[in-house]
Design a protein around this motif. Structure first.
Motif, PDB file in Angstrom:
ATOM      1  N   ASP A 209    -109.169  22.262  35.784  1.00 37.67           N
ATOM      2  CA  ASP A 209    -109.609  23.632  35.958  1.00 37.67           C
ATOM      3  C   ASP A 209    -109.757  24.374  34.631  1.00 37.67           C
ATOM      4  OD1 ASP A 209    -110.145  26.036  37.549  1.00 37.67           O
ATOM      5  OD2 ASP A 209    -108.202  26.722  36.819  1.00 37.67           O
ATOM      6  N   ARG A 210    -108.775  24.229  33.724  1.00 37.33           N
ATOM      7  CA  ARG A 210    -108.836  24.915  32.436  1.00 37.33           C
ATOM      8  C   ARG A 210    -108.063  24.111  31.401  1.00 37.33           C
ATOM      9  NH1 ARG A 210    -104.259  28.682  31.860  1.00 37.33           N
ATOM     10  NH2 ARG A 210    -102.827  28.316  33.596  1.00 37.33           N
ATOM     11  N   SER A 212    -106.503  24.030  27.061  1.00 40.37           N
ATOM     12  CA  SER A 212    -106.333  24.538  25.706  1.00 40.37           C
ATOM     13  C   SER A 212    -106.713  23.405  24.769  1.00 40.37           C
ATOM     14  CB  SER A 212    -104.886  24.979  25.453  1.00 40.37           C
ATOM     15  OG  SER A 212    -104.022  23.849  25.444  1.00 40.37           O
ATOM     16  N   TYR A 249    -104.800  21.411  36.374  1.00 40.97           N
ATOM     17  CA  TYR A 249    -105.630  20.913  37.466  1.00 40.97           C
ATOM     18  C   TYR A 249    -105.732  21.935  38.591  1.00 40.97           C
ATOM     19  CZ  TYR A 249    -105.554  16.197  35.470  1.00 40.97           C
ATOM     20  OH  TYR A 249    -105.730  15.100  34.650  1.00 40.97           O
ATOM     21  N   GLU A 250    -106.740  21.751  39.430  1.00 45.69           N
ATOM     22  CA  GLU A 250    -106.962  22.656  40.555  1.00 45.69           C
ATOM     23  C   GLU A 250    -105.750  22.714  41.480  1.00 45.69           C
ATOM     24  OE1 GLU A 250    -111.805  22.313  41.108  1.00 45.69           O
ATOM     25  OE2 GLU A 250    -110.500  20.922  42.176  1.00 45.69           O
ATOM     26  N   ARG A 359    -117.885  17.647  30.057  1.00 45.87           N
ATOM     27  CA  ARG A 359    -117.602  19.062  30.312  1.00 45.87           C
ATOM     28  C   ARG A 359    -116.192  19.422  29.856  1.00 45.87           C
ATOM     29  NH1 ARG A 359    -118.599  20.447  36.362  1.00 45.87           N
ATOM     30  NH2 ARG A 359    -116.495  19.588  36.524  1.00 45.87           N
ATOM     31  N   ALA A 363    -115.082  21.905  26.701  1.00 47.32           N
ATOM     32  CA  ALA A 363    -114.138  23.001  26.916  1.00 47.32           C
ATOM     33  C   ALA A 363    -112.980  22.935  25.918  1.00 47.32           C
ATOM     34  CB  ALA A 363    -113.615  22.959  28.349  1.00 47.32           C
ATOM     35  N   TRP A 373    -106.965  29.527  26.178  1.00 49.87           N
ATOM     36  CA  TRP A 373    -107.320  28.675  27.310  1.00 49.87           C
ATOM     37  C   TRP A 373    -108.770  28.943  27.710  1.00 49.87           C
ATOM     38  CZ3 TRP A 373    -104.445  25.055  30.145  1.00 49.87           C
ATOM     39  CH2 TRP A 373    -103.105  24.902  29.738  1.00 49.87           C
ATOM     40  N   VAL A 374    -109.462  27.887  28.142  1.00 50.80           N
ATOM     41  CA  VAL A 374    -110.863  27.986  28.509  1.00 50.80           C
ATOM     42  C   VAL A 374    -111.065  27.331  29.863  1.00 50.80           C
ATOM     43  CG1 VAL A 374    -113.199  27.137  27.980  1.00 50.80           C
ATOM     44  CG2 VAL A 374    -111.770  28.102  26.166  1.00 50.80           C
ATOM     45  N   SER A 375    -111.833  27.974  30.720  1.00 47.83           N
ATOM     46  CA  SER A 375    -112.184  27.396  32.015  1.00 47.83           C
ATOM     47  C   SER A 375    -113.175  26.265  31.806  1.00 47.83           C
ATOM     48  CB  SER A 375    -112.786  28.460  32.936  1.00 47.83           C
ATOM     49  OG  SER A 375    -113.342  27.875  34.091  1.00 47.83           O
ATOM     50  N   VAL A 376    -112.970  25.151  32.486  1.00 44.73           N
ATOM     51  CA  VAL A 376    -113.881  24.021  32.370  1.00 44.73           C
ATOM     52  C   VAL A 376    -115.218  24.359  33.010  1.00 44.73           C
ATOM     53  CG1 VAL A 376    -114.265  21.599  33.012  1.00 44.73           C
ATOM     54  CG2 VAL A 376    -112.020  22.346  32.225  1.00 44.73           C
ATOM     55  N   GLU A 377    -115.218  25.173  34.009  1.00 46.44           N
ATOM     56  CA  GLU A 377    -116.469  25.573  34.656  1.00 46.44           C
ATOM     57  C   GLU A 377    -117.224  26.599  33.831  1.00 46.44           C
ATOM     58  OE1 GLU A 377    -117.786  24.195  37.231  1.00 46.44           O
ATOM     59  OE2 GLU A 377    -116.096  22.906  37.667  1.00 46.44           O
TER      60      GLU A 377
END
Length: 377
Positions: A209-210, A212, A249-250, A359, A363, A373-377
């Motif tokens: 999900d995200r 660092s 993770y999600e 992806r 990120a 922190w960065v969102s993968v989406e």
């Protein structure tokens, strides 16, 4: 399976070219149910080196232009440097030629997306060459996780450590140029770790999900040597020597990944550990026939030698206890990919899987640049 041999074209004749050519040669001996293949055309730029490699690898023809090769082959292996992954692979798919492309899928996320889309539009298989998915012990580990032996997955840890760039006078190569490689240890090694984690736990914890990230370059320039061993010049290193990342993770599971090409004393140390509510497991590439497993109610880890005839792929090789090596993963990979080609079915890992890895890598780079922190989406 098809009766007519599949004519194989291979772009690249150095490290990966040799590994995949060896796999193609081993297939009929150990996997007689694999499609018959003809090592047809080897593609490269240096005509003399190319001719020598073709003779050693058993290819009947050579070409210095990959476009010429596409007209002559049934399957295309793209094993070239990262910056030549996108254009030849997309062209092959548009021509209806199945493609197996080395990792990472491309130097940039945009090129990886274009490759993913080309594969989605094609009517032939397209595979990303993540060979560690085909280690018997890794397949065994995935079975344990899918069967719930570890319970709820809580944490994933992965590292890939090498030391071939410890010496600051180690020669410059294309892998140290951002325009050619995309990234350094992150794409070269981290791509394997991210994909292996996705393969092992993705079905149970969802996507990453995200993230660092921290990327570090320790040596800013490296020498280019002439044929006599003298330094001609120094070129800039524009990629990372090492990276570290935290991932979420999600499902709420946590992970930590790292890789280095300057970790003294580590030759090819790829280790992945998975921890759950009922147990844990650990795989190390340097002991690839073994899996460390901690089960519920156990007092410690058990070392499982994954060489029984009932273990994935093992029945094709030697009696139980007779170990296999790194090169065998490429045989398993080609067996699965070429079988998918012959049966006209999808192959996994796909270009979509390769894009999913890309992806995450992108990120991590963005997280390093932003320090957040960065969102993968």
């Amino acid at each position: 399976m098809t009766q007519k041999p599949l004519r194989i074209g291979v772009l690249g004749y150095r490290f990966m070219g040799k590994a995949h050519a060896n796999a193609l040669a081993r297939l009929p001996m150990f996997f007689p149910d694999a499609p018959a293949v003809e090592r047809h055309t080897l593609v490269g730029r240096d005509e003399d080196a190319l001719a020598d490699a073709a003779e050693r690898f058993g290819f009947a023809n050579t070409a210095t232009d990959w476009e010429d090769a596409l007209d002559e082959v049934d399957v295309f292996y793209n094993l070239g440097p990262n910056h030549v992954h996108a254009e030849p692979s997309i062209a092959a798919l548009e021509a209806g030629v199945p493609v197996l492309c080395e990792k990472p899928l491309a130097p940039t996320l945009e090129e990886a997306a274009a490759m993913r889309d080309a594969a989605a539009d094609a009517d032939v298989p397209a595979g990303a060459a993540f060979n560690y998915r085909f280690v018997p012990a890794v397949r065994y580990a995935k079975g344990l996780i899918e069967d719930g032996e570890l319970g709820e997955i809580r944490q994933v840890r992965g590292r890939y450590l090498q030391d071939w760039l410890v010496d600051p006078e180690a020669p410059w190569a294309w892998r140290m140029d951002a325009d050619l490689a995309g990234s350094g240890a992150l794409g070269d090694l981290g791509a394997h770790t991210v994909d292996l984690a996705n393969f092992l736990v993705g079905d149970r914890v969802g996507a990453i999900d995200r993230v660092s990230g921290q990327l570090t370059t320790f040596v800013d320039e490296r020498p280019v040597y002439d044929d006599g061993g003298d330094v001609e010049e120094y070129r800039d290193v524009t990629v990372d020597d090492a990276y570290a990342a935290q991932v979420a993770y999600e499902s709420g599971a946590a992970g930590s990944f790292e890789a280095s090409r300057v970790a003294a004393g580590h030759k090819n140390d790829h280790t992945v550990a998975v921890h759950g509510s009922k147990g844990s497991l650990k795989f190390s590439l340097e002991r690839l026939n073994e899996l460390e497993v901690l089960r519920e109610e156990s007092r410690g880890y058990e070392t499982v030698l994954v060489t029984e005839e009932t273990d994935p792929y093992v029945d094709r090789w030697w009696p139980p206890g007779h170990v296999i090596g790194w090169e065998h993963t490429f045989v398993h990979e080609s067996y699965e990919f070429l079988s998918a080609v012959a049966d006209d079915r999808e192959f996994s890992p796909s270009f979509a899987d390769g894009y999913a890895v890309q992806r995450v890598l992108a990120a991590i780079e963005e997280a390093d640049e932003r320090g957040a922190w960065v969102s993968v989406e």
